[in-house]
Structure formats: C-alpha cells, structure tokens
Write a protein that holds these residues in place. Structure first.
Motif, short mmCIF file in Angstrom:
data_model
loop_
_atom_site.label_atom_id
_atom_site.label_comp_id
_atom_site.label_asym_id
_atom_site.label_seq_id
_atom_site.Cartn_x
_atom_site.Cartn_y
_atom_site.Cartn_z
N GLY A 66 37.00 43.65 43.99
CA GLY A 66 37.66 44.00 45.25
C GLY A 66 36.86 43.53 46.44
N LEU A 67 37.30 43.95 47.61
CA LEU A 67 36.64 43.53 48.84
C LEU A 67 35.23 44.10 48.94
CD1 LEU A 67 37.06 41.92 51.43
CD2 LEU A 67 37.98 43.97 52.50
N GLY A 68 35.02 45.30 48.42
CA GLY A 68 33.69 45.90 48.46
C GLY A 68 32.67 45.09 47.69
N LYS A 69 33.03 44.68 46.48
CA LYS A 69 32.12 43.85 45.68
C LYS A 69 31.88 42.51 46.37
CE LYS A 69 31.68 41.64 41.16
NZ LYS A 69 32.39 41.28 39.90
N GLU A 70 32.90 41.97 47.00
CA GLU A 70 32.74 40.70 47.71
C GLU A 70 31.76 40.84 48.87
OE1 GLU A 70 33.08 36.85 47.86
OE2 GLU A 70 34.39 37.97 46.50
N ILE A 71 31.76 41.99 49.53
CA ILE A 71 30.82 42.22 50.63
C ILE A 71 29.38 42.24 50.11
CG2 ILE A 71 30.03 43.93 52.31
CD1 ILE A 71 32.92 44.70 52.75
N VAL A 72 29.15 42.91 48.98
CA VAL A 72 27.81 42.96 48.41
C VAL A 72 27.34 41.56 48.01
CG1 VAL A 72 26.38 43.90 46.55
CG2 VAL A 72 28.13 45.32 47.62
N ASN A 73 28.21 40.79 47.37
CA ASN A 73 27.85 39.42 47.00
C ASN A 73 27.55 38.57 48.23
OD1 ASN A 73 28.22 39.97 44.27
ND2 ASN A 73 30.38 39.39 44.31
N ALA A 74 28.34 38.76 49.29
CA ALA A 74 28.10 38.01 50.52
C ALA A 74 26.78 38.39 51.17
CB ALA A 74 29.26 38.23 51.49
N LEU A 75 26.42 39.67 51.09
CA LEU A 75 25.13 40.11 51.62
C LEU A 75 23.98 39.49 50.83
CD1 LEU A 75 25.89 43.89 52.26
CD2 LEU A 75 25.32 42.20 54.01
N PHE B 28 41.63 58.06 53.37
CA PHE B 28 42.14 56.80 52.82
C PHE B 28 41.56 55.60 53.56
CE2 PHE B 28 45.28 53.35 52.79
CZ PHE B 28 45.34 53.11 51.44
N ALA B 29 41.50 55.70 54.88
CA ALA B 29 40.93 54.60 55.66
C ALA B 29 39.46 54.40 55.35
CB ALA B 29 41.15 54.86 57.15
N SER B 30 38.72 55.50 55.26
CA SER B 30 37.29 55.39 55.00
C SER B 30 36.99 54.93 53.58
CB SER B 30 36.60 56.73 55.27
OG SER B 30 37.10 57.73 54.40
N MET B 31 37.92 55.13 52.64
CA MET B 31 37.70 54.71 51.26
C MET B 31 37.60 53.20 51.14
SD MET B 31 39.83 57.06 48.64
CE MET B 31 39.16 58.63 48.10
N LEU B 32 38.28 52.47 52.01
CA LEU B 32 38.21 51.02 51.96
C LEU B 32 36.79 50.55 52.19
CD1 LEU B 32 41.44 50.17 53.97
CD2 LEU B 32 41.13 50.18 51.49
N ALA B 33 36.04 51.30 53.01
CA ALA B 33 34.63 50.98 53.23
C ALA B 33 33.75 51.62 52.17
CB ALA B 33 34.20 51.43 54.62
N GLY B 34 34.11 52.82 51.73
CA GLY B 34 33.30 53.54 50.76
C GLY B 34 33.34 52.96 49.36
N ALA B 35 34.28 52.04 49.12
CA ALA B 35 34.41 51.46 47.79
C ALA B 35 33.40 50.37 47.50
CB ALA B 35 35.83 50.90 47.61
N VAL B 36 32.55 50.04 48.46
CA VAL B 36 31.65 48.90 48.32
C VAL B 36 30.77 49.02 47.08
CG1 VAL B 36 29.70 47.67 49.36
CG2 VAL B 36 31.64 48.36 50.78
#
Length: 358
Positions: free
Chosen positions: A309-318, A291-299
C-alpha cells in the motif's frame, strides 16, 4: 448554509496551502541537494548540471517554490521557451491547453506530483494510483472491525457494568490505546502467522494481490487482509468501545429511558430499540476522524506485514531518499484527511442547522 460551506472550503484551502508549504520546506530545502540524491555517489559535474537544469534545481528556492505550487495547481502556467523548466515539454503528461499569451501557455490539468528519483522517471501519481487502493481497502476493513467489535464491547460493558467482564473490557481498551501499532503488528505476525500458522493458515507477510506460481497472473488473497486489518483497527476499536460505553450510560440516565423502564420493557429491548441509536452519534464522529488518520497510521503496519500500500511505499521511499514519492504521498494523505474532515463538518451542518449558524 451556503456561507457555512464556503467558509469550510476556504479553511480547507488555507490548510492545504500550509501543508504544501511545510512539505516543500521539509523535503526540498532541509535534506540537501536533490540532484545528488537522484544520481547517487558517482555523479559528475556535467550530470549534476543536466539534472539541475531539467528539474529546476538550479534556480533560487523562491523560484522552486513557485514552480512547485504551479505544478500542483489544476490551472497552471508554462513557458514555451525550451530553455525554461516545464514538465509539458517531456510529452508524458496530458494537459488541456486553454490559451496562450506570448510565450506563456495556460493549461488545465490534474496536479502534477513530479517524477520518482528511483523508479526510472515513473510519475509519482502512477505510484500513488497503484498503491492507494490497497491502503483504502485496509483502512475500510480496519474501520469495520473497530466499529462492529467496539460497539459490541461497549454494550457488553454496560450490560455487565462494574462486573468482571466490564473491567476486562476496560483493561483491554486501555492496552489497545496505549500499545503502538508497529509493536502490535510484530506480535500478531509472530503469534498468528508463525506460531499458530498450522491452525490459522495465516501468513506473516503478504499483500492483497499475489502472483500465481503457474503463470496465471495475479489473484486476490483475502486472508492476507485479516492480520493487518485487525492490528490497524485495535486502537480505534479501543476508542469506540470506551465511547460507546460512556455514551450509552449517559443515554440510559435520560427521562425517556426511565419511562420505558416504567412501562415494563426489558433491559435488552430498552438498549436495542431506544438507547443504542442515540448512543451512536459520538461513535460515528470518532470513526470519521479515525478513518482519515488511518491512511497515515497504516505506514508501519503495511511495512511489517508486507502489504503493498501507500504506507509501505512511503517507508521504501524514505530508505532510498526518493523525495518526490515522499512529498506526493504525504500531500495526498493530508489532502484526504482535510477533505474527509470538511465533508463531515458540512454533513453535521446540514443535519444540525444550529452548527452552521455559529
């Protein structure tokens, strides 16, 4: 038990400190001049000087690092000198003043993750608050899918041990663990969202909330959750089915199971009433970590399915070099990962006192 809890919390703080240091090095020192990234290609020397002064980029790296730790700390110290860097003078961020000594004010606050480079000064914490709940919903849904289907497949593997069904489940589990999530996302979106859209009524992309075409605001679209949740749950599902199979086979070899067989209980009752509960311990352990690793794996899953979600936001920020958003998102995910694992360790120590005495 108290000493055990304090030790775990101490390890968590040390780990978090290491994570913060690595994040600062990776996204502050290595990328180059953050002021130029913020302004783009048409900046002037005067604009660069103003931005560097406002955000403290004109100071040595050691000073920037201390200021970064100070911004993240719940109890922080800020200069009342208008020439010095502090986010408090902008008047946007709320903090409770504790006391002042000279020109230094001590405040109590939530960790300050600074402002986005690309969102007109929007605070990173606001971006995370807006996107993290969607990622949390996706991760919980994926875990539920992995837990339910994985346990069922594990039981079926045991019931049909060494048969065609068992071998098929083992093959699917191996494929599920070996195929990257982003590849699975593309395949599932193409098959179920495009080729079979007439039958599934599922979209290739879409988030939890959609805007009504007639101006009635936002509404929840639950069907958009199905494909990303299934894709994100494939790998933990494969792990759970393997763990469930191995654990159940091990439990079935124990003496009390032989006693149950000798009493004439059916194989179904032996599994459901006696063996299943004791076989779930390693599965629960694996799920807590997944469950903890899924928060990162959802990117990449979120990005491919258009899940906001936060994963998509990370990709856009990159893509836009929005370093504060990247740093804040990675720090939040790492903190959640650490907290979940520490919580699980403490619960295990409470359930099994022998662990806390080791």
């Amino acid at each position: 038990m108290t000493i055990y809890v304090l030790q775990k919390l101490g390890y968590a703080l040390l780990t978090l400190f290491g994570v913060v240091t690595i994040i600062f090095i990776l996204f502050t020192i290595l990328p180059g001049d953050p002021a130029r990234m913020m302004l783009g290609q048409n900046e002037t020397a005067e604009q660069l000087a103003v931005v560097k002064k406002k955000y403290g980029f004109d100071q040595p790296v050691s000073v920037q690092y201390i200021r970064y730790l100070n911004d993240l700390s719940p109890i922080s110290f800020h200069s009342e000198n208008p020439e010095d860097y502090t986010f408090l003078k902008e008047g946007k961020y709320t903090a409770t003043k504790l006391f002042s000594i000279g020109n230094t004010t001590t405040v109590l606050k939530f960790p300050y993750l600074r402002e986005s480079f690309q969102k007109n000064g929007k605070e990173v914490s606001e971006v995370i608050v807006e996107t993290l709940p969607n990622t949390f919903v996706l991760a919980v849904s994926a875990i539920i899918i992995a837990m339910v289907i994985g346990v069922i497949l594990g039981i079926l593997s045991v019931l049909f041990k060494d048969g065609i069904i068992d071998k098929m489940i083992q093959l699917l589990s191996t494929l599920g663990m070996s195929i990257p999530s982003f590849f699975s996302a593309i395949i599932f979106a193409w098959i179920f969202g495009f080729l079979l859209h007439e039958y599934t009524n599922l979209n290739m992309t879409g988030s939890l909330y959609e805007v009504d075409d007639f101006g009635n605001g936002k509404y929840i679209q639950w069907k958009n959750l199905i494909l990303p949740a299934v894709v994100l749950g494939i790998r933990p599902l494969a792990v759970v089915s393997q763990l469930m199979r191995n654990s159940l086979l091990e439990v079935l070899d124990q003496d009390y199971i032989r006693t149950a067989k000798a009493k004439g209980l059916s194989y179904y009752k032996i599994i459901t009433r006696h063996a299943l509960k004791n076989s779930l311990n390693p599965v629960v352990t694996a799920i807590s970590g997944w469950f903890a690793s899924m928060l990162a794996g959802a990117v990449f899953v979120e990005y491919i399915f258009g899940w906001n979600g936060l994963g998509k936001e990370i990709v856009n920020a990159l893509n836009t070099l929005d370093l504060p958003v990247i740093m804040g998102a990675v720090l939040v995910i790492a903190s959640l990962f650490i907290l979940i694992n520490i919580f699980v360790d403490i619960v295990y120590g409470w359930l099994d006192p022998k662990i806390s005495r080791q």
